[in-house]
Design an enzyme around this catalytic site. Structure first.
Site, PDB file in Angstrom:
ATOM      1  N   ASP A 238       8.099  -3.710   7.594  1.00 32.98           N
ATOM      2  CA  ASP A 238       7.830  -5.047   8.142  1.00 32.98           C
ATOM      3  C   ASP A 238       9.087  -5.895   7.975  1.00 32.98           C
ATOM      4  O   ASP A 238      10.061  -5.459   7.381  1.00 32.98           O
ATOM      5  CB  ASP A 238       6.636  -5.703   7.412  1.00 32.98           C
ATOM      6  CG  ASP A 238       6.950  -5.987   5.950  1.00 32.98           C
ATOM      7  OD1 ASP A 238       7.368  -5.058   5.246  1.00 32.98           O
ATOM      8  OD2 ASP A 238       6.805  -7.143   5.500  1.00 32.98           O
TER       9      ASP A 238
ATOM     10  N   HIS B  73       6.869   4.724   8.657  1.00 33.01           N
ATOM     11  CA  HIS B  73       6.228   3.486   9.114  1.00 33.01           C
ATOM     12  C   HIS B  73       7.300   2.408   9.046  1.00 33.01           C
ATOM     13  O   HIS B  73       7.545   1.817   8.004  1.00 33.01           O
ATOM     14  CB  HIS B  73       5.043   3.143   8.200  1.00 33.01           C
ATOM     15  CG  HIS B  73       4.365   1.866   8.571  1.00 33.01           C
ATOM     16  ND1 HIS B  73       3.380   1.786   9.513  1.00 33.01           N
ATOM     17  CD2 HIS B  73       4.547   0.590   8.146  1.00 33.01           C
ATOM     18  CE1 HIS B  73       2.970   0.533   9.641  1.00 33.01           C
ATOM     19  NE2 HIS B  73       3.672  -0.212   8.820  1.00 33.01           N
TER      20      HIS B  73
ATOM     21  N   ASP C 277       3.391  12.852   7.772  1.00 38.92           N
ATOM     22  CA  ASP C 277       4.595  12.266   8.364  1.00 38.92           C
ATOM     23  C   ASP C 277       4.189  11.580   9.670  1.00 38.92           C
ATOM     24  O   ASP C 277       4.472  12.076  10.757  1.00 38.92           O
ATOM     25  CB  ASP C 277       5.647  13.352   8.605  1.00 38.92           C
ATOM     26  CG  ASP C 277       6.929  12.766   9.193  1.00 38.92           C
ATOM     27  OD1 ASP C 277       7.097  11.523   9.134  1.00 38.92           O
ATOM     28  OD2 ASP C 277       7.746  13.545   9.722  1.00 38.92           O
TER      29      ASP C 277
ATOM     30  N   GLU D  49       5.708   4.538   4.474  1.00 36.47           N
ATOM     31  CA  GLU D  49       6.538   3.387   4.804  1.00 36.47           C
ATOM     32  C   GLU D  49       7.886   3.550   4.107  1.00 36.47           C
ATOM     33  O   GLU D  49       8.116   4.528   3.368  1.00 36.47           O
ATOM     34  CB  GLU D  49       5.851   2.067   4.392  1.00 36.47           C
ATOM     35  CG  GLU D  49       6.569   0.866   4.993  1.00 36.47           C
ATOM     36  CD  GLU D  49       5.821  -0.458   4.935  1.00 36.47           C
ATOM     37  OE1 GLU D  49       4.632  -0.489   4.562  1.00 36.47           O
ATOM     38  OE2 GLU D  49       6.448  -1.473   5.281  1.00 36.47           O
TER      39      GLU D  49
HETATM   40  O1  9MR Z   1       5.012  -1.319  -2.621  1.00 37.02           O
HETATM   41  C1  9MR Z   1       3.787  -2.021  -2.591  1.00 37.02           C
HETATM   42  C2  9MR Z   1       2.727  -1.165  -3.253  1.00 37.02           C
HETATM   43  O2  9MR Z   1       3.027  -0.984  -4.615  1.00 37.02           O
HETATM   44  C3  9MR Z   1       1.369  -1.820  -3.070  1.00 37.02           C
HETATM   45  O3  9MR Z   1       0.374  -0.938  -3.556  1.00 37.02           O
HETATM   46  C4  9MR Z   1       1.138  -2.119  -1.600  1.00 37.02           C
HETATM   47  C5  9MR Z   1      -0.192  -2.770  -1.308  1.00 37.02           C
HETATM   48  O4  9MR Z   1      -0.269  -4.023  -1.886  1.00 37.02           O
HETATM   49  O5  9MR Z   1       2.172  -2.944  -1.089  1.00 37.02           O
HETATM   50  C6  9MR Z   1       3.436  -2.356  -1.165  1.00 37.02           C
HETATM   51  O6  9MR Z   1       4.371  -3.251  -0.689  1.00 37.02           O
HETATM   52  C7  9MR Z   1       4.437  -3.477   0.704  1.00 37.02           C
HETATM   53  C8  9MR Z   1       4.589  -4.985   0.857  1.00 37.02           C
HETATM   54  O7  9MR Z   1       3.397  -5.608   0.451  1.00 37.02           O
HETATM   55  C9  9MR Z   1       4.978  -5.415   2.245  1.00 37.02           C
HETATM   56  N1  9MR Z   1       6.132  -4.696   2.704  1.00 37.02           N
HETATM   57  C10 9MR Z   1       5.961  -3.238   2.663  1.00 37.02           C
HETATM   58  C11 9MR Z   1       5.689  -2.784   1.261  1.00 37.02           C
HETATM   59  C12 9MR Z   1       5.613  -1.260   1.179  1.00 37.02           C
HETATM   60  O8  9MR Z   1       4.473  -0.721   1.737  1.00 37.02           O
END
Ligand code: 9MR
Ligand code: ZN
Length: 571
Positions: free
Chosen positions: A169, A493, A539, A548
């Site tokens: 994102d 992602h 994947d 992601e």
């Molecule tokens: O890395 C984060 C992970 O530890 C959490 O479980 C998750 C859900 O809250 O969010 C991950 O962080 C995301 C962030 O909120 C927004 N940008 C992408 C991050 C990676 O997925």
């Protein structure tokens, strides 16, 4: 029964492990019709034969596992492993592997840059226009404007630009940024000899190591997140995540979300760290960073209570980075400022908070307590220039002894976990969370720290095993770094990778990796309940809970690669 190898390869002097695995249940012991593997050249000349040692059932993978140790092969070249008539992917033995990997891992940060055009001469086919240049507004004013209470002209507007997109994102989040910066700045601080490469970025050739040029881009953005009284906004994002479009096509209003004490603590700490790292290159910037750190530390002193951040309380739909304590952020800030100023009050605060922390060795975005340990032990951990031992005050010596003890306790636990499970990752079942590769690599950083403190090769060997896992010695046979290895994952992602219309994936992205509690629709549909944790991976571009990318999943890989690259020179 394909033999799994580190698809990037192995350093000549390091441990070299290949795995053969059969999916089974805990109660069965499958048999193999081979007893050895052969290490061969791609032309088919087999030069070494090694026994397959049964390691038992690996419950994290749902596989019965055999290991073959071919460490005695030290000659540089390209090889494959033969297990009966099945061959592994090709891999290299080479001194430069981790240096090459690090260039890709660091260049990823350039591809995350916001607020600047990525020109073809630096980005090649992945060139793209400038994004996210509109003025930024405050969350409460944004909400009032939505309900008609405040007209657009009366809203405050801020020009906050630059920094790295957090992940797949386009959000920019203070605590995530500070975490990634800490991994990288400490990697540079401990192993500067691993950061001599030209990254081909706009600042290349200015006399400053490129990794510091790249981090400066993020630090300059972060400085803009500070408020006049030393508070720091928790994040800067749109209201919801953008659709899968290129960043310059994301034109939704950009909003500053409220100050959190985690953001303030992390900001103070990372700015203090930056002031030390950048001082030899740019004293003006170092002074500015230190002043900003002191100002935010002042805010912490004036606000001793926890000020959390939750999406649910304000209605934001982007990443949360929520936390239930700021004890670790306050501890890290205090320790960094002690390192910069030598003032006793900071050490006293660190010691007080250390006592309250159950496990102060964590190195991820939520619990960053381990960074206080790095700051405390900085002088011992720096490998060049060799520091002379300074006589510590009794208080600092006492905290140092305690910290070393907890670090080595944790490192010993990791060594024993790695020995328990056949694949050699120091990962228990519960470690396979969202972003499990960060857990893996944070363990790699902790093991690297333990090695630097003791020179005990067992820590080095297990750190190597973490990289082996990341790069192919795992139950899904993927290299979790795009563009690295013969079977690298390809569909992160990541909005840019999906929307750019280019078949090839930008190289150097670390995937989040398997998650035993998949949290996105495509993963839910395709991963059968009960799948062993290490196999909970797809994947697929849509799987944000498995596949992601983020800056703070690349950053610990940068640290571990820099460590391995540094140590191989001393072997
Ligand atoms: O890395 C984060 C992970 O530890 C959490 O479980 C998750 C859900 O809250 O969010 C991950 O962080 C995301 C962030 O909120 C927004 N940008 C992408 C991050 C990676 O997925
Ligand atoms: Zn942007």
């Amino acid at each position: 029964m394909k033999p799994y190898v580190n698809q990037l390869g192995y350093l000549p002097q390091s441990k070299k492990t290949a795995i053969v695995a059969v999916a089974t249940s805990e109660t069965e012991t499958p048999s193999l019709d081979i007893t050895n593997i052969q290490v061969c050249t791609p032309a088919g000349d087999c030069i070494l034969e090694k026994p397959l040692i049964p390691k038992g059932f690996d419950v994290t993978a749902g596989d019965y596992v055999w290991q073959a140790d071919f460490s005695e092969l030290t000659e540089c070249g390209t090889y494959i492993i033969q297990a009966g008539n099945v061959s592994s992917y090709p891999f290299r033995i080479d001194t430069e592997l981790y240096s090459e990997l690090n260039v890709l891992l660091c260049k990823m940060l350039y591809f995350q840059r916001c607020g600047m055009e990525l020109e073809e001469k630096y980005a090649g086919k992945f060139a793209r226009p400038t994004c996210h240049m509109n003025p930024v507004v405050l969350w409460d004013e944004y909400l009032k404007n939505k309900t008609g209470e405040l007209d657009a002209d009366s809203m405050q507007k801020f020009n906050i630009r630059g920094g790295w997109h957090d992940a797949g994102d386009f959000g920019r989040y203070t605590t995530a940024a500070a975490c990634a910066l800490a991994h990288i700045l400490y990697a540079y601080r401990f192993f500067p000899d691993s950061f001599t490469q030209d990254l081909n970025i706009p600042e290349s050739g200015n006399g400053i190591p490129d990794i510091l040029n790249e981090c400066r881009y993020e630090l300059d953005w972060l400085l803009q997140m500070q408020t006049a009284d030393g508070g720091v906004y928790h994040k800067l994002t749109t209201e919801r995540h953008a659709a899968f479009v290129m960043p310059h096509e994301d034109l939704d209003p950009m909003i500053l979300l409220p100050v959190s004490s985690m953001a303030v603590g992390d900001f103070a700490a990372v700015m203090a760290l930056a002031s030390r790292v950048y001082r030899p290159f740019d004293a003006t910037f170092a002074d500015k960073a230190l002043a900003a750190a002191l100002k935010s530390y002042g805010w912490l002193e004036q606000h001793p209570e926890f000020l959390g951040f939750r999406n649910s309380t304000c209605g934001s739909g982007t990443g949360e980075y929520g936390d239930s304590t700021d004890l670790d952020e306050r501890m890290w800030a205090a320790m960094e400022l002690y390192r910069c100023t030598g003032e006793d009050k900071y050490l006293a605060k660190t010691s007080e908070l250390f006592e309250q922390h159950k496990k102060p060795t964590e190195l991820g975005w939520a619990d960053i307590s381990g960074f206080a340990g790095w700051a405390l032990l900085e002088n011992r951990l720096m490998t060049a220039p060799k520091q002379s031992r300074i006589r510590l005050s009794d208080a600092e010596q006492a905290l140092t002894d305690r910290y070393i003890k907890v670090i080595l306790q944790e490192a010993d636990r990791l060594v024993s976990v790695s020995e328990t499970y056949g694949y050699g990752a120091a990962m228990e079942i519960n470690d396979y969370v969202w972003g499990s590769n960060m857990v893996l690599l944070n363990y790699g950083m902790l093991l690297s720290t333990a090695y630097l403190l003791t020179q005990d090769s067992k820590y080095f060997d297990v750190a190597v095993r973490q990289m082996d896992y990341l790069l192919g010695v795992n139950a899904v046979d993927y290299s979790y770094v795009t563009g690295v290895g013969a079977h690298a994952y390809e569909h992160p992602h990541n909005r840019i990778t999906e929307a750019d219309g280019i078949d090839e994936t930008i190289p150097g992205y670390v995937s989040g990796g398997p998650n035993r509690r998949p949290g996105d629709p495509v993963a839910h549909e395709n991963i059968v309940p009960g799948t062993p944790p290490m196999k909970c991976f797809l994947d697929h571009w849509s799987c944000y809970s498995l596949n992601e990318i983020t800056i703070y999943w690349n950053s610990p890989a940068i640290f571990v690669a820099a460590f391995l690259n540094h140590i191989r020179k001393t072997q």
